[in-house]
Design a protein around this motif. Structure first.
Motif, PDB file in Angstrom:
ATOM      1  N   THR A  37      32.854  25.433  42.329  1.00 13.45           N
ATOM      2  CA  THR A  37      32.836  24.353  43.306  1.00 13.45           C
ATOM      3  C   THR A  37      34.190  23.653  43.415  1.00 13.45           C
ATOM      4  O   THR A  37      34.471  22.986  44.411  1.00 13.45           O
ATOM      5  N   HIS A  38      35.026  23.803  42.378  1.00 15.15           N
ATOM      6  CA  HIS A  38      36.348  23.170  42.386  1.00 15.15           C
ATOM      7  C   HIS A  38      37.452  24.121  42.853  1.00 15.15           C
ATOM      8  O   HIS A  38      38.413  23.692  43.500  1.00 15.15           O
ATOM      9  N   PHE A  39      37.314  25.414  42.512  1.00  9.21           N
ATOM     10  CA  PHE A  39      38.385  26.368  42.799  1.00  9.21           C
ATOM     11  C   PHE A  39      37.997  27.455  43.802  1.00  9.21           C
ATOM     12  O   PHE A  39      38.803  28.329  44.113  1.00  9.21           O
ATOM     13  N   GLY A  40      36.748  27.409  44.282  1.00  2.00           N
ATOM     14  CA  GLY A  40      36.308  28.390  45.262  1.00  2.00           C
ATOM     15  C   GLY A  40      35.710  29.624  44.608  1.00  2.00           C
ATOM     16  O   GLY A  40      35.861  29.860  43.408  1.00  2.00           O
ATOM     17  N   TRP A  41      35.025  30.433  45.416  1.00  2.00           N
ATOM     18  CA  TRP A  41      34.337  31.614  44.888  1.00  2.00           C
ATOM     19  C   TRP A  41      35.310  32.661  44.352  1.00  2.00           C
ATOM     20  O   TRP A  41      34.955  33.478  43.499  1.00  2.00           O
ATOM     21  N   GLN A  42      36.563  32.642  44.815  1.00  2.00           N
ATOM     22  CA  GLN A  42      37.530  33.660  44.382  1.00  2.00           C
ATOM     23  C   GLN A  42      37.801  33.616  42.884  1.00  2.00           C
ATOM     24  O   GLN A  42      38.088  34.647  42.269  1.00  2.00           O
ATOM     25  N   ILE A  43      37.707  32.419  42.265  1.00  2.00           N
ATOM     26  CA  ILE A  43      38.034  32.290  40.846  1.00  2.00           C
ATOM     27  C   ILE A  43      37.151  33.179  39.977  1.00  2.00           C
ATOM     28  O   ILE A  43      37.563  33.677  38.938  1.00  2.00           O
ATOM     29  N   VAL A  44      35.905  33.387  40.421  1.00  2.00           N
ATOM     30  CA  VAL A  44      34.970  34.214  39.639  1.00  2.00           C
ATOM     31  C   VAL A  44      35.451  35.657  39.575  1.00  2.00           C
ATOM     32  O   VAL A  44      35.410  36.305  38.516  1.00  2.00           O
ATOM     33  N   PHE A  45      35.957  36.186  40.680  1.00  2.00           N
ATOM     34  CA  PHE A  45      36.475  37.555  40.684  1.00  2.00           C
ATOM     35  C   PHE A  45      37.788  37.659  39.914  1.00  2.00           C
ATOM     36  O   PHE A  45      38.039  38.667  39.249  1.00  2.00           O
ATOM     37  N   TRP A  46      38.623  36.624  39.993  1.00  2.00           N
ATOM     38  CA  TRP A  46      39.856  36.643  39.202  1.00  2.00           C
ATOM     39  C   TRP A  46      39.531  36.731  37.710  1.00  2.00           C
ATOM     40  O   TRP A  46      40.167  37.479  36.959  1.00  2.00           O
ATOM     41  N   MET A  47      38.548  35.935  37.276  1.00  2.97           N
ATOM     42  CA  MET A  47      38.168  35.952  35.857  1.00  2.97           C
ATOM     43  C   MET A  47      37.624  37.317  35.450  1.00  2.97           C
ATOM     44  O   MET A  47      38.024  37.878  34.420  1.00  2.97           O
ATOM     45  N   GLY A  48      36.697  37.848  36.234  1.00  8.36           N
ATOM     46  CA  GLY A  48      36.072  39.118  35.884  1.00  8.36           C
ATOM     47  C   GLY A  48      37.072  40.251  35.778  1.00  8.36           C
ATOM     48  O   GLY A  48      37.036  41.046  34.830  1.00  8.36           O
ATOM     49  N   GLY A  49      37.997  40.352  36.735  1.00  8.99           N
ATOM     50  CA  GLY A  49      38.991  41.410  36.697  1.00  8.99           C
ATOM     51  C   GLY A  49      39.938  41.276  35.527  1.00  8.99           C
ATOM     52  O   GLY A  49      40.281  42.266  34.862  1.00  8.99           O
ATOM     53  N   THR A  50      40.354  40.044  35.237  1.00 10.78           N
ATOM     54  CA  THR A  50      41.269  39.810  34.118  1.00 10.78           C
ATOM     55  C   THR A  50      40.624  40.160  32.784  1.00 10.78           C
ATOM     56  O   THR A  50      41.249  40.791  31.917  1.00 10.78           O
ATOM     57  N   PHE A  51      39.359  39.770  32.602  1.00 10.42           N
ATOM     58  CA  PHE A  51      38.660  40.077  31.352  1.00 10.42           C
ATOM     59  C   PHE A  51      38.533  41.587  31.137  1.00 10.42           C
ATOM     60  O   PHE A  51      38.707  42.090  30.025  1.00 10.42           O
ATOM     61  N   ALA A  52      38.216  42.313  32.212  1.00  9.22           N
ATOM     62  CA  ALA A  52      38.060  43.770  32.092  1.00  9.22           C
ATOM     63  C   ALA A  52      39.363  44.434  31.674  1.00  9.22           C
ATOM     64  O   ALA A  52      39.390  45.308  30.791  1.00  9.22           O
ATOM     65  N   LEU A  53      40.467  44.033  32.287  1.00  9.81           N
ATOM     66  CA  LEU A  53      41.761  44.619  31.924  1.00  9.81           C
ATOM     67  C   LEU A  53      42.182  44.221  30.512  1.00  9.81           C
ATOM     68  O   LEU A  53      42.807  45.013  29.793  1.00  9.81           O
ATOM     69  N   ALA A  54      41.818  42.999  30.089  1.00  5.02           N
ATOM     70  CA  ALA A  54      42.165  42.557  28.737  1.00  5.02           C
ATOM     71  C   ALA A  54      41.455  43.370  27.662  1.00  5.02           C
ATOM     72  O   ALA A  54      41.953  43.498  26.533  1.00  5.02           O
TER      73      ALA A  54
END
Length: 417
Positions: free
Chosen positions: A160-177
């Motif tokens: 609600t603060h950063f928009g729906w895009q933040i969820v995909f940024w988190m998911g992709g970063t975690f997978a690559l990590a």
């Protein structure tokens, strides 16, 4: 198993658990942000169902393709490829501007998400002693709903603060990590002989030695149960939002469902230490069927609804978390990743059907009591499939067959063909 082997098995299981968490978050993240994406991209319920379906179609293809490839070329290389594909395509979802773009990106990313679970299930099973195999695979797969719980809670706080895009940024970063621990901590296993790799390529080898009937019964049960959970996990936040619940709180509906799944799977992992997992799971699904029917009568009741959602998670989704363990028990090592892959692919097929049918039924304003009553009947069908798999498995003499004997029989049988 000596202390050093047990230590190594625990470390491998922990890494696979983390991969399972990432896979759970990445697979289910769309349901957390569905109300926001619907509004931002002007996507109706039917189109949203197709976006969910596209991602799950990708996971079906990934499960079927990566399972046999992992048996043939090695579990570790295929797991690395699956994580890389998932991470990159999930990051790209944050840039989508339409339902069609999002559907395409979720489909391609789904190839990686579908391929990760067969690989980690086989890796976990083969690192454990036969006595602890079922319980360890269940514990590993608890990471899937835990990833959804943690990811859903973080998503509810941030989106609600950063928009729906933040969820995909988190998911992709975690997978690559996760690539680093997989590369450094998962041991590489030798690729099988040419004779064995030929066996991996054929579905007939997976179903050999009397496994066909129990496998098909299990797959019917998996399909039916995943149709139900696919609908619930995908559309519970949307249904809550339709009944006046704010988007951030509505996203917690999927979290509550998955918290219940964790509790249910923990209970089942304790039960299957002393017995086979088939019949306890069938009994769990019977309870899930009754609770799913009750859910349709409680929409809009508030606290009672969230409590029932938790119990549906315990009995229905918790039971589903045993499917990799059941498949690992049914299929011998030579075709284990392939067998788990096919089992999970059938489940992912249900996850395609569920959101698509659910989206259409919601679009046609089907009454909630009828919608959830139909879901309850499907859950009873799932219980019957798992119970038949147990019965036919014992009838074929597979219940007491050792893994080494099954593997030897498989290779000899393939050598005669």
């Amino acid at each position: 198993m000596n202390a050093r082997s047990a230590e190594r098995a625990a470390l491998v299981t922990l890494v696979c658990f983390a991969v399972s968490m990432i896979d759970g978050f990445d697979t289910l993240m769309l349901s957390f942000v569905a109300p926001l994406i619907s509004h931002a991209l002007q996507i109706d319920h039917a189109s949203l169902g197709r976006v969910f379906g596209a991602g799950f179609i990708g996971t079906v293809v990934g499960s079927i393709a990566v399972g046999p490839a992992a048996d043939r070329f090695g579990r570790k290389p295929m797991l690395i490829a699956a994580l890389a594909l998932t991470g990159l395509l999930t990051l790209a979802c944050a840039l989508a501007t339409s339902a069609s773009e999002l559907a395409l990106l979720r489909f391609i990313g789904g190839l990686g998400m579908g391929g990760a679970i067969p690989a980690v299930a086989a890796i976990t099973a083969e690192s454990a002693s036969p006595r602890r195999r079922s319980s360890l695979v269940i514990l590993m797969f608890i990471g899937f709903p835990l990833g959804a719980v943690v990811g859903g809670a973080i998503s509810a706080a941030l989106m609600t603060h950063f928009g729906w895009q933040i969820v995909f940024w988190m998911g992709g970063t975690f997978a690559l990590a996760m690539l680093a621990p997989v590369i450094w901590l998962i041991p590489a296993r030798e690729v099988g002989s040419a004779l064995q790799t030929q066996a991996h390529a054929r579905l007939g080898a997976i179903l050999a030695q009397g496994r066909a009937a129990p496998a098909f019964a299990l797959w019917c049960g998996v399909l039916a149960s995943m149709i139900v959970s696919g609908f619930l996990v995908s559309f519970i936040p949307t249904i809550l939002n339709m009944n006046g619940v704010p988007p951030a709180r509505a996203a917690l509906g999927a979290v509550v469902l998955n918290v219940g799944a964790i509790v249910g799977a923990l209970g089942l992992s304790w039960i299957v230490r002393c017995r086979e997992p088939f019949r306890p799971v069938a009994a769990s699904f019977v309870g899930g069927a009754l609770l799913t029917c009750a859910l349709g009568l409680l929409i809009g009741v508030g606290g009672a609804l969230f409590g029932t959602l938790f119990l549906v998670g315990v009995f229905l989704v918790g039971g589903q978390l045993t499917f990799p363990a059941i498949a690992s028990r049914l299929f011998p090592s030579a075709v284990r990743a392939s067998g788990v892959g096919w089992t999970m692919a059938i489940g992912r097929l249900g996850s395609i059907i569920g959101p698509m049918i659910g989206g259409l039924m919601l679009a046609h304003q089907v009454a909630f009591d009828r919608l959830f009553g139909f879901a309850g009947v499907l859950t009873l069908f799932a219980a019957g499939g798992v119970a038949l798999a147990s019965f036919w498995r014992r009838g074929a003499g597979l219940a007491g067959e050792s893994e080494s004997e099954a593997d030897i029989t498989l290779v000899v049988a393939e050598g005669k063909n």
